[in-house]
Scaffold this motif. Structure first.
Motif, PDB file in Angstrom:
ATOM      1  N   MET A   1     -30.978   1.398 -61.894  1.00  0.00           N
ATOM      2  CA  MET A   1     -31.272   2.937 -61.816  1.00  0.00           C
ATOM      3  C   MET A   1     -29.822   3.886 -61.213  1.00  0.00           C
ATOM      4  SD  MET A   1     -33.804   2.723 -63.702  1.00  0.00           S
ATOM      5  CE  MET A   1     -34.776   4.008 -63.119  1.00  0.00           C
ATOM      6  N   PRO A   2     -29.495   3.542 -60.988  1.00  0.00           N
ATOM      7  CA  PRO A   2     -28.059   4.312 -61.046  1.00  0.00           C
ATOM      8  C   PRO A   2     -27.342   5.465 -61.589  1.00  0.00           C
ATOM      9  CG  PRO A   2     -27.064   2.014 -61.132  1.00  0.00           C
ATOM     10  CD  PRO A   2     -28.562   1.824 -61.097  1.00  0.00           C
ATOM     11  N   ILE A   3     -28.008   5.753 -62.830  1.00  0.00           N
ATOM     12  CA  ILE A   3     -28.033   6.709 -64.171  1.00  0.00           C
ATOM     13  C   ILE A   3     -28.722   7.362 -63.703  1.00  0.00           C
ATOM     14  CG2 ILE A   3     -27.124   7.359 -66.030  1.00  0.00           C
ATOM     15  CD1 ILE A   3     -26.090   4.593 -66.936  1.00  0.00           C
ATOM     16  N   PHE A   4     -29.707   6.800 -63.746  1.00  0.00           N
ATOM     17  CA  PHE A   4     -31.100   7.989 -63.677  1.00  0.00           C
ATOM     18  C   PHE A   4     -31.019   8.256 -62.511  1.00  0.00           C
ATOM     19  CE2 PHE A   4     -36.213   8.883 -61.985  1.00  0.00           C
ATOM     20  CZ  PHE A   4     -36.142   9.102 -63.163  1.00  0.00           C
ATOM     21  N   ILE A   5     -30.400   7.845 -60.716  1.00  0.00           N
ATOM     22  CA  ILE A   5     -30.885   8.535 -59.412  1.00  0.00           C
ATOM     23  C   ILE A   5     -29.375   9.696 -60.107  1.00  0.00           C
ATOM     24  CG2 ILE A   5     -30.106   8.462 -57.730  1.00  0.00           C
ATOM     25  CD1 ILE A   5     -31.979   5.842 -57.982  1.00  0.00           C
ATOM     26  N   LEU A   6     -28.800   9.124 -60.364  1.00  0.00           N
ATOM     27  CA  LEU A   6     -26.915  10.758 -60.442  1.00  0.00           C
ATOM     28  C   LEU A   6     -27.388  10.959 -61.998  1.00  0.00           C
ATOM     29  CD1 LEU A   6     -24.060   8.290 -60.457  1.00  0.00           C
ATOM     30  CD2 LEU A   6     -24.705   9.474 -58.927  1.00  0.00           C
ATOM     31  N   LEU A   7     -28.336  11.112 -62.916  1.00  0.00           N
ATOM     32  CA  LEU A   7     -28.629  12.113 -63.184  1.00  0.00           C
ATOM     33  C   LEU A   7     -29.952  13.766 -63.211  1.00  0.00           C
ATOM     34  CD1 LEU A   7     -28.630  13.799 -66.807  1.00  0.00           C
ATOM     35  CD2 LEU A   7     -30.175  11.640 -67.172  1.00  0.00           C
ATOM     36  N   CYS A   8     -30.643  12.965 -63.011  1.00  0.00           N
ATOM     37  CA  CYS A   8     -31.950  13.534 -61.687  1.00  0.00           C
ATOM     38  C   CYS A   8     -30.937  14.273 -60.435  1.00  0.00           C
ATOM     39  CB  CYS A   8     -32.664  12.925 -61.347  1.00  0.00           C
ATOM     40  SG  CYS A   8     -33.735  11.786 -62.054  1.00  0.00           S
ATOM     41  N   LEU A   9     -29.975  13.480 -59.461  1.00  0.00           N
ATOM     42  CA  LEU A   9     -29.329  14.586 -58.751  1.00  0.00           C
ATOM     43  C   LEU A   9     -28.463  15.829 -59.376  1.00  0.00           C
ATOM     44  CD1 LEU A   9     -28.421  11.992 -56.570  1.00  0.00           C
ATOM     45  CD2 LEU A   9     -30.069  13.477 -55.953  1.00  0.00           C
ATOM     46  N   SER A  10     -27.829  15.082 -60.699  1.00  0.00           N
ATOM     47  CA  SER A  10     -27.105  16.562 -61.001  1.00  0.00           C
ATOM     48  C   SER A  10     -27.755  17.708 -62.177  1.00  0.00           C
ATOM     49  CB  SER A  10     -26.428  15.451 -62.363  1.00  0.00           C
ATOM     50  OG  SER A  10     -25.643  14.703 -62.395  1.00  0.00           O
ATOM     51  N   LEU A  11     -29.060  17.379 -62.231  1.00  0.00           N
ATOM     52  CA  LEU A  11     -30.075  17.923 -63.278  1.00  0.00           C
ATOM     53  C   LEU A  11     -30.914  19.142 -62.141  1.00  0.00           C
ATOM     54  CD1 LEU A  11     -31.567  16.102 -64.928  1.00  0.00           C
ATOM     55  CD2 LEU A  11     -30.131  18.130 -66.250  1.00  0.00           C
ATOM     56  N   GLY A  12     -30.793  18.748 -61.036  1.00  0.00           N
ATOM     57  CA  GLY A  12     -31.283  19.255 -60.015  1.00  0.00           C
ATOM     58  C   GLY A  12     -30.105  20.133 -59.608  1.00  0.00           C
ATOM     59  N   LEU A  45     -34.677  -3.433 -74.761  1.00  0.00           N
ATOM     60  CA  LEU A  45     -35.290  -3.877 -74.106  1.00  0.00           C
ATOM     61  C   LEU A  45     -36.488  -4.645 -75.687  1.00  0.00           C
ATOM     62  CD1 LEU A  45     -36.814  -0.429 -72.451  1.00  0.00           C
ATOM     63  CD2 LEU A  45     -35.597  -2.757 -71.033  1.00  0.00           C
ATOM     64  N   LEU A  46     -36.623  -4.920 -76.448  1.00  0.00           N
ATOM     65  CA  LEU A  46     -36.667  -5.294 -77.084  1.00  0.00           C
ATOM     66  C   LEU A  46     -36.331  -7.142 -78.075  1.00  0.00           C
ATOM     67  CD1 LEU A  46     -39.543  -3.681 -78.877  1.00  0.00           C
ATOM     68  CD2 LEU A  46     -40.273  -4.837 -77.469  1.00  0.00           C
ATOM     69  N   ILE A  47     -34.797  -6.879 -78.277  1.00  0.00           N
ATOM     70  CA  ILE A  47     -34.304  -7.441 -78.147  1.00  0.00           C
ATOM     71  C   ILE A  47     -33.608  -8.402 -77.482  1.00  0.00           C
ATOM     72  CG2 ILE A  47     -31.911  -7.758 -80.204  1.00  0.00           C
ATOM     73  CD1 ILE A  47     -32.581  -5.582 -81.503  1.00  0.00           C
ATOM     74  N   LYS A  48     -32.882  -7.572 -76.446  1.00  0.00           N
ATOM     75  CA  LYS A  48     -32.676  -8.660 -75.651  1.00  0.00           C
ATOM     76  C   LYS A  48     -30.977  -9.255 -75.305  1.00  0.00           C
ATOM     77  CE  LYS A  48     -36.389  -8.046 -73.130  1.00  0.00           C
ATOM     78  NZ  LYS A  48     -37.608  -9.662 -72.229  1.00  0.00           N
ATOM     79  N   LYS A  49     -30.094  -8.488 -77.203  1.00  0.00           N
ATOM     80  CA  LYS A  49     -29.395  -9.142 -77.522  1.00  0.00           C
ATOM     81  C   LYS A  49     -28.347  -9.040 -75.986  1.00  0.00           C
ATOM     82  CE  LYS A  49     -31.150 -10.966 -81.055  1.00  0.00           C
ATOM     83  NZ  LYS A  49     -30.454 -12.731 -81.059  1.00  0.00           N
ATOM     84  N   ILE A  50     -27.754  -7.525 -75.312  1.00  0.00           N
ATOM     85  CA  ILE A  50     -26.670  -7.956 -74.745  1.00  0.00           C
ATOM     86  C   ILE A  50     -27.270  -7.410 -72.825  1.00  0.00           C
ATOM     87  CG2 ILE A  50     -25.341  -5.680 -74.209  1.00  0.00           C
ATOM     88  CD1 ILE A  50     -25.318  -5.166 -77.298  1.00  0.00           C
ATOM     89  N   PRO A  51     -27.755  -8.492 -72.039  1.00  0.00           N
ATOM     90  CA  PRO A  51     -28.175  -8.402 -70.911  1.00  0.00           C
ATOM     91  C   PRO A  51     -27.220  -7.917 -70.258  1.00  0.00           C
ATOM     92  CG  PRO A  51     -26.962 -10.924 -71.464  1.00  0.00           C
ATOM     93  CD  PRO A  51     -27.430 -10.264 -72.953  1.00  0.00           C
ATOM     94  N   GLN A  52     -25.897  -7.170 -70.429  1.00  0.00           N
ATOM     95  CA  GLN A  52     -24.926  -6.479 -69.092  1.00  0.00           C
ATOM     96  C   GLN A  52     -25.893  -5.112 -69.101  1.00  0.00           C
ATOM     97  OE1 GLN A  52     -24.209  -8.596 -71.765  1.00  0.00           O
ATOM     98  NE2 GLN A  52     -23.398 -10.326 -70.951  1.00  0.00           N
ATOM     99  N   ILE A  53     -26.056  -5.015 -70.382  1.00  0.00           N
ATOM    100  CA  ILE A  53     -26.589  -3.459 -69.893  1.00  0.00           C
ATOM    101  C   ILE A  53     -28.278  -3.247 -69.095  1.00  0.00           C
ATOM    102  CG2 ILE A  53     -27.417  -1.280 -71.221  1.00  0.00           C
ATOM    103  CD1 ILE A  53     -25.220  -2.155 -73.464  1.00  0.00           C
ATOM    104  N   ASP A  54     -28.257  -2.247 -68.127  1.00  0.00           N
ATOM    105  CA  ASP A  54     -29.328  -2.136 -68.068  1.00  0.00           C
ATOM    106  C   ASP A  54     -30.540  -1.373 -68.731  1.00  0.00           C
ATOM    107  OD1 ASP A  54     -31.960  -1.790 -66.366  1.00  0.00           O
ATOM    108  OD2 ASP A  54     -30.754  -0.856 -64.680  1.00  0.00           O
ATOM    109  N   TRP A  55     -31.178  -1.652 -69.880  1.00  0.00           N
ATOM    110  CA  TRP A  55     -31.941  -1.019 -70.573  1.00  0.00           C
ATOM    111  C   TRP A  55     -32.756   0.479 -70.220  1.00  0.00           C
ATOM    112  CZ3 TRP A  55     -29.333  -0.283 -75.357  1.00  0.00           C
ATOM    113  CH2 TRP A  55     -28.496  -1.759 -75.325  1.00  0.00           C
ATOM    114  N   HIS A  56     -33.913  -0.189 -68.704  1.00  0.00           N
ATOM    115  CA  HIS A  56     -34.580   0.489 -68.752  1.00  0.00           C
ATOM    116  C   HIS A  56     -33.866   1.832 -67.679  1.00  0.00           C
ATOM    117  CE1 HIS A  56     -36.310  -3.834 -67.658  1.00  0.00           C
ATOM    118  NE2 HIS A  56     -37.161  -2.802 -68.250  1.00  0.00           N
ATOM    119  N   ASP A  57     -32.849   1.553 -67.386  1.00  0.00           N
ATOM    120  CA  ASP A  57     -31.737   2.972 -66.627  1.00  0.00           C
ATOM    121  C   ASP A  57     -31.794   3.995 -67.748  1.00  0.00           C
ATOM    122  OD1 ASP A  57     -30.262   4.506 -64.621  1.00  0.00           O
ATOM    123  OD2 ASP A  57     -28.800   3.014 -64.475  1.00  0.00           O
TER     124      ASP A  57
END
Length: 124
Positions: A1-12, A45-57
């Motif tokens: 979740m690092p992208i999500f956390i950085l995005l939230c901090l940036s928006l704030g 998330l459904l396909i899971k073909k590229i597991p290196q990407i954090d789709w949840h983030d």
């Protein structure tokens, strides 16, 4: 979740300092871009073909973009929700990530086997 956390901090940060970039983030096009990223992340998330990407983030980050752009039209720009809520989201995400998600290697074997059985039968 690092992208999500950085995005939230940036928006704030951008909202507190009344940065002109906020004007671009509240455009209607941002909602379409965020919704497209949400759909792409959902498919990932459904396909899971590229597991290196954090789709949840990616999904969570796109959701914050859509929330910020959509709800900004409903309230005045100086409402505390837009500069406090992103910091709250970042703090809670970091707490959950560090305390719960990061401790998954410390789960005992019996609990792990029960979780695998539940996952196998799609109970959760």
């Amino acid at each position: 979740m690092p992208i999500f956390i950085l995005l939230c901090l940036s928006l704030g940060y951008l909202t507190v300092n009344e940065n002109p970039l906020v004007g671009y983030l509240i455009l209607p096009e941002t909602i379409y871009i965020g919704a497209s990223l949400m759909a792409l992340s959902g498919l990932g998330l459904l396909i899971k073909k590229i597991p290196q990407i954090d789709w949840h983030d990616g999904f969570a980050s796109a959701t914050v973009l859509v929330w910020f752009a959509d709800w900004h039209s409903e309230f005045q720009h100086d409402v505390p929700m837009f500069y406090l809520f992103p910091f709250y989201l970042a703090l809670m995400s970091a707490f959950v990530f560090l305390v719960f998600i990061n401790q998954r290697q410390a789960i005992d074997e019996q609990t792990l086997s029960i979780m695998h059985k539940a996952q196998h039968y799609n109970l959760l």
